[in-house]
Design a protein around this motif. Structure first.
Motif, PDB file in Angstrom:
ATOM      1  N   ILE A   1       0.849  -1.190   0.000  1.00 39.97           N
ATOM      2  CA  ILE A   1       0.000   0.000   0.000  1.00 39.97           C
ATOM      3  C   ILE A   1       0.889   1.245   0.000  1.00 39.97           C
ATOM      4  CG2 ILE A   1      -1.522   1.376   1.468  1.00 39.97           C
ATOM      5  CD1 ILE A   1      -2.922  -1.215   2.300  1.00 39.97           C
ATOM      6  N   ASP A   2       1.891   1.242   0.850  1.00 43.42           N
ATOM      7  CA  ASP A   2       2.865   2.333   0.927  1.00 43.42           C
ATOM      8  C   ASP A   2       4.269   1.752   0.941  1.00 43.42           C
ATOM      9  OD1 ASP A   2       1.140   4.638   1.157  1.00 43.42           O
ATOM     10  OD2 ASP A   2       0.689   4.012   3.204  1.00 43.42           O
ATOM     11  N   VAL A   3       5.144   2.299   0.107  1.00 44.02           N
ATOM     12  CA  VAL A   3       6.558   1.899   0.136  1.00 44.02           C
ATOM     13  C   VAL A   3       7.353   3.042   0.755  1.00 44.02           C
ATOM     14  CG1 VAL A   3       8.567   1.277  -1.251  1.00 44.02           C
ATOM     15  CG2 VAL A   3       6.295   0.449  -1.916  1.00 44.02           C
ATOM     16  N   TYR A   4       8.157   2.721   1.761  1.00 41.77           N
ATOM     17  CA  TYR A   4       8.929   3.745   2.483  1.00 41.77           C
ATOM     18  C   TYR A   4      10.350   3.821   1.922  1.00 41.77           C
ATOM     19  CZ  TYR A   4       5.252   2.989   6.031  1.00 41.77           C
ATOM     20  OH  TYR A   4       4.061   2.844   6.700  1.00 41.77           O
ATOM     21  N   ALA A   5      10.481   4.230   0.676  1.00 38.73           N
ATOM     22  CA  ALA A   5      11.802   4.198   0.036  1.00 38.73           C
ATOM     23  C   ALA A   5      12.803   5.104   0.768  1.00 38.73           C
ATOM     24  CB  ALA A   5      11.671   4.615  -1.425  1.00 38.73           C
ATOM     25  N   ASP A   6      12.396   6.324   1.053  1.00 40.09           N
ATOM     26  CA  ASP A   6      13.335   7.265   1.669  1.00 40.09           C
ATOM     27  C   ASP A   6      13.746   6.820   3.077  1.00 40.09           C
ATOM     28  OD1 ASP A   6      13.228   8.771  -0.597  1.00 40.09           O
ATOM     29  OD2 ASP A   6      11.799  10.244   0.195  1.00 40.09           O
ATOM     30  N   SER A   7      12.765   6.471   3.889  1.00 42.38           N
ATOM     31  CA  SER A   7      13.111   6.105   5.267  1.00 42.38           C
ATOM     32  C   SER A   7      13.861   4.776   5.318  1.00 42.38           C
ATOM     33  CB  SER A   7      11.863   6.065   6.151  1.00 42.38           C
ATOM     34  OG  SER A   7      10.977   5.065   5.723  1.00 42.38           O
ATOM     35  N   ALA A   8      13.560   3.874   4.383  1.00 35.89           N
ATOM     36  CA  ALA A   8      14.296   2.602   4.357  1.00 35.89           C
ATOM     37  C   ALA A   8      15.761   2.834   3.988  1.00 35.89           C
ATOM     38  CB  ALA A   8      13.642   1.650   3.358  1.00 35.89           C
TER      39      ALA A   8
ATOM     40  N   PRO B   1      15.585  -6.354   5.191  1.00 34.47           N
ATOM     41  CA  PRO B   1      14.320  -5.651   4.929  1.00 34.47           C
ATOM     42  C   PRO B   1      13.107  -6.537   5.237  1.00 34.47           C
ATOM     43  CG  PRO B   1      15.796  -5.609   3.011  1.00 34.47           C
ATOM     44  CD  PRO B   1      16.316  -6.650   3.943  1.00 34.47           C
ATOM     45  N   TYR B   2      11.987  -5.890   5.522  1.00 32.99           N
ATOM     46  CA  TYR B   2      10.746  -6.624   5.753  1.00 32.99           C
ATOM     47  C   TYR B   2       9.558  -5.717   5.468  1.00 32.99           C
ATOM     48  CZ  TYR B   2       9.996  -4.067  10.126  1.00 32.99           C
ATOM     49  OH  TYR B   2       9.777  -3.076  11.047  1.00 32.99           O
ATOM     50  N   GLY B   3       8.369  -6.336   5.369  1.00 28.86           N
ATOM     51  CA  GLY B   3       7.135  -5.577   5.157  1.00 28.86           C
ATOM     52  C   GLY B   3       6.147  -5.819   6.285  1.00 28.86           C
ATOM     53  N   LEU B   4       5.243  -4.852   6.474  1.00 28.89           N
ATOM     54  CA  LEU B   4       4.274  -4.904   7.577  1.00 28.89           C
ATOM     55  C   LEU B   4       2.858  -4.844   7.031  1.00 28.89           C
ATOM     56  CD1 LEU B   4       5.414  -2.228  10.209  1.00 28.89           C
ATOM     57  CD2 LEU B   4       5.354  -4.702  10.536  1.00 28.89           C
TER      58      LEU B   4
ATOM     59  N   GLN C   1      10.782  -4.110  18.329  1.00 30.37           N
ATOM     60  CA  GLN C   1      11.689  -5.262  18.462  1.00 30.37           C
ATOM     61  C   GLN C   1      12.489  -5.486  17.177  1.00 30.37           C
ATOM     62  OE1 GLN C   1       8.306  -7.700  19.709  1.00 30.37           O
ATOM     63  NE2 GLN C   1       9.580  -8.468  21.372  1.00 30.37           N
ATOM     64  N   LEU C   2      11.814  -5.358  16.043  1.00 29.23           N
ATOM     65  CA  LEU C   2      12.524  -5.548  14.768  1.00 29.23           C
ATOM     66  C   LEU C   2      13.538  -4.427  14.540  1.00 29.23           C
ATOM     67  CD1 LEU C   2       9.611  -6.779  12.472  1.00 29.23           C
ATOM     68  CD2 LEU C   2      11.586  -8.110  13.268  1.00 29.23           C
ATOM     69  N   THR C   3      13.163  -3.208  14.899  1.00 31.39           N
ATOM     70  CA  THR C   3      14.097  -2.084  14.736  1.00 31.39           C
ATOM     71  C   THR C   3      15.317  -2.281  15.626  1.00 31.39           C
ATOM     72  OG1 THR C   3      12.246  -0.624  14.221  1.00 31.39           O
ATOM     73  CG2 THR C   3      14.314   0.431  14.862  1.00 31.39           C
ATOM     74  N   ALA C   4      15.075  -2.718  16.853  1.00 28.20           N
ATOM     75  CA  ALA C   4      16.202  -2.978  17.769  1.00 28.20           C
ATOM     76  C   ALA C   4      17.116  -4.065  17.218  1.00 28.20           C
ATOM     77  CB  ALA C   4      15.663  -3.376  19.139  1.00 28.20           C
ATOM     78  N   ALA C   5      16.539  -4.992  16.456  1.00 24.71           N
ATOM     79  CA  ALA C   5      17.342  -6.079  15.874  1.00 24.71           C
ATOM     80  C   ALA C   5      18.017  -5.648  14.571  1.00 24.71           C
ATOM     81  CB  ALA C   5      16.446  -7.292  15.609  1.00 24.71           C
ATOM     82  N   GLY C   6      17.707  -4.424  14.099  1.00 24.91           N
ATOM     83  CA  GLY C   6      18.365  -3.918  12.894  1.00 24.91           C
ATOM     84  C   GLY C   6      17.625  -4.195  11.604  1.00 24.91           C
ATOM     85  N   ALA C   7      16.388  -4.664  11.694  1.00 23.26           N
ATOM     86  CA  ALA C   7      15.616  -4.917  10.472  1.00 23.26           C
ATOM     87  C   ALA C   7      15.094  -3.600   9.895  1.00 23.26           C
ATOM     88  CB  ALA C   7      14.457  -5.864  10.766  1.00 23.26           C
ATOM     89  N   VAL C   8      14.926  -3.564   8.585  1.00 20.66           N
ATOM     90  CA  VAL C   8      14.575  -2.324   7.878  1.00 20.66           C
ATOM     91  C   VAL C   8      13.183  -2.461   7.257  1.00 20.66           C
ATOM     92  CG1 VAL C   8      15.222  -0.759   6.007  1.00 20.66           C
ATOM     93  CG2 VAL C   8      17.006  -1.930   7.323  1.00 20.66           C
ATOM     94  N   CYS C   9      12.266  -1.600   7.680  1.00 21.54           N
ATOM     95  CA  CYS C   9      10.893  -1.694   7.157  1.00 21.54           C
ATOM     96  C   CYS C   9      10.809  -1.082   5.752  1.00 21.54           C
ATOM     97  CB  CYS C   9       9.913  -1.001   8.095  1.00 21.54           C
ATOM     98  SG  CYS C   9       8.203  -1.198   7.545  1.00 21.54           S
ATOM     99  N   LEU C  10      10.323  -1.878   4.803  1.00 23.43           N
ATOM    100  CA  LEU C  10      10.187  -1.409   3.415  1.00 23.43           C
ATOM    101  C   LEU C  10       8.864  -0.695   3.181  1.00 23.43           C
ATOM    102  CD1 LEU C  10      11.376  -4.652   1.590  1.00 23.43           C
ATOM    103  CD2 LEU C  10      12.655  -2.509   1.740  1.00 23.43           C
TER     104      LEU C  10
END
Lengths: 470, 75
Positions: free
Chosen positions: A48-55, A75-78, A110-119
């Motif tokens: 629905i939304d891609v966070y290119a800049d923030s990713a 990377p991962y999606g929500l 939790q994912l951010t703390a683990a270093g995962a990047v939300c797409l």
């Protein structure tokens, strides 16, 4: 890496190794998936939304501060029910089109703390109501193996994103099978842990009693990696257990010889009115487990013919209770089908709601008793393969039913019992579509469940070909 | 025992009388004469709920937190 086009199909662990070995940078890895999303999202309608800049910004930050752990830089999606601070959570609805989250959901933290990047945020059936994933506002996420068919739902975008190679893994929610069913139809692994195992704080509710957060991944080991990160108790979520987590990743490889282990096969209900090829694939998995030394035993479950009614009787009053403030203000922004469901919620007597909640206890106790006699239960994940987009009813071995009912027929019961359940691929149908089996474990027995699932998932005979997307 | 088919007037009365959200006739009509396919039959649902009333649940409480036999940390 030698071929970046292969990157999008690698597992989380393979990607992590590539990052650690310097074969690819976090920045390049994120760009691979962003480019992939740009190319294939118009066809898949996964995001629905891609966070290119923030990713990209997050990737740069991570690259400057090298960390560790298997999710670092991945990377991962929500599913767009899950809050990420300063971004919209639309829940797939015009009602929440301007809803900007003020905090991260606990799982995102939790994912951010683990270093995962939300797409970005992934498509879904409006407010997770419905198994088909059809969405009038954002379009319908389609199946990677056949774009004329549904990806499954309600976590439709989560399944499509991973299956189309737009994300290595995704999070979804599962109230009646909304992670396991799309995983099965899209050739993925989908885990619904025990009720309360993963925090729901910051996730738009559909039905508090039945909602579970779930994981969609390429294989069971990845699922164990992600669960290890997400399963930490959350004291701020009243529904979250404070039971300590197990060592999912270290135990996932623990099973080889199944001597002394037992598999329960609930033939009534779960093996009736099923596509014959799905049934055969399930039997092949059972035979494999038996050859590995497991004892296979037929088991009885409660009368499940009313289990969907029990689920619906809980879902709709709870959904109505949550949506009342918006219903008063923006009734016209709701999709017609969901608004009708909410109207149904109003007409269910409190007596019926409480009885349904008591039946949950009844079901849970009975499955607990069955799981005292066997290690896991095994059923087909769905009785059908991915239906055509727009199909209303489906006929399966003498039973005609609404498509959505069929897609959840074997999954929704385990939302009422709360037991952990996982869908893993069982083979390819002659229509060129994935099939899945569902394993169900003891409450909080995710470590053992994942070990059984991995033993099956790691066998070549149950591997699926990649979808022919290009 | 199958009950009478619910009528639009009956459903409308619930919202009007019991301090609940007043759903439109269009929404309530879908429960009486389904056309969308999501709520396949409100009447069938009511009949099934009626049958569920016959199950003896004793003093079994509504579903609460999940416990396991080896669970001690949830206390």
């Amino acid at each position: 890496m030698s071929d970046v086009t292969e990157v999008c199909w690698l597992t989380v662990r393979q990607l992590s190794r590539a990052l650690v070995n310097g074969e690819i940078s976090i920045h390049d890895l994120v760009n691979v998936f962003l480019a992939r999303a740009a190319e294939f999202n118009p066809a898949s309608k996964a995001f629905i939304d891609v966070y290119a800049d923030s990713a990209r910004a997050h990737a740069s930050t991570l690259a400057e501060q090298p960390g560790s752990g298997m999710l670092y830089g991945i990377p991962y999606g929500l599913k767009d029910l899950i809050d990420i601070k300063d971004h919209r959570t639309s829940a797939g609805s015009a009602v929440f089109i301007d809803n900007i989250a003020s905090e991260d959901a606990h799982v995102v933290s939790q994912l951010t703390a683990a270093g995962a990047v939300c797409l970005g945020k992934l498509n879904l059936h409006e407010f997770a109501y419905g198994a088909t994933g059809e969405n009038a506002l954002y379009g319908t996420a389609v199946n990677a193996y056949d774009s004329s068919r549904l990806a499954g739902g309600s976590s439709s975008g989560s399944a499509a994103a991973v299956a189309w190679g737009l994300s290595p893994f995704a999070l979804g929610t599962d109230t009646g099978g909304s992670v396991r069913s799309p995983a099965a139809l899209s050739g993925l692994v989908g885990l619904k842990p025990t009720y309360g195992r993963i925090s729901m704080r910051g996730v738009t509710p559909y039905s508090w009693s039945l909602d579970h957060l779930g994981i969609l991944s390429r294989d069971v080991r990845d699922c164990a990696v992600i669960l290890q990160t997400l399963a930490e108790p959350d004291l701020a979520d009243p529904g979250s257990t404070n039971r300590p987590t197990d060592h999912y990743l270290s135990e996932v490889d623990s099973l080889e010889d199944l001597t002394g282990r037992s598999i329960g096969v609930p033939r009534q209900f779960f093996y009736e009115h099923v596509d014959p090829e799905i049934l055969s694939a399930t039997e092949r998995v059972i035979s494999f487990l038996e050859k590995k030394g497991a004892t296979v035993r037929e088991v009885e479950t409660p009368d499940l013919n009313f289990s969907r009614t029990v689920s619906l009787t809980i879902q709709m009053p709870e959904a109505l209770s949550f949506h009342m403030p918006w219903l008063e203000q923006r009734a016209g922004d709701y999709g017609e089908d969901f608004r009708t469901g909410l109207a149904l919620g109003q007409q269910i007597l409190a007596e019926h709601y409480v009885r349904a909640k008591r039946l949950m206890t009844h079901y849970r106790t009975q499955i607990d008793d069955v799981l005292e006699t066997v290690d896991i239960l095994i059923t087909p994940s769905t009785p059908i393969v991915a239906p055509k987009i727009g199909a209303v009813e489906v006929e399966t071995e003498g039973l005609t039913e609404p498509v959505g009912n069929a897609m959840m027929r074997f999954t929704n019961f385990f939302n009422t019992t709360g037991h952990p359940a996982i869908s893993i691929p069982s083979g390819m149908h002659s229509l060129g579509l994935p099939m899945g089996v569902q394993l169900v474990g003891k409450a909080f027995g995710e470590a053992s469940l994942l070990a059984f699932a991995h033993l099956i998932n790691s066998q070549w005979q149950f591997k699926l070909p990649l979808p022919k997307i290009n | 025992m199958p009950k009478d088919k619910p009528t639009l007037e009956l459903l409308r009365t619930v919202g009007d009388t019991f301090g609940a959200h007043p759903f439109s006739d269009e929404d309530l009509s879908e429960l009486v004469e389904p056309k969308l396919g999501m709520i396949t039959s409100f009447k069938d649902l009511m009949d099934e709920l009626d049958q569920l009333r016959t199950i003896d649940l004793g003093a079994l409480p509504p579903a609460l937190e999940i416990k396991t036999k080896d669970s001690t940390s949830d206390e």
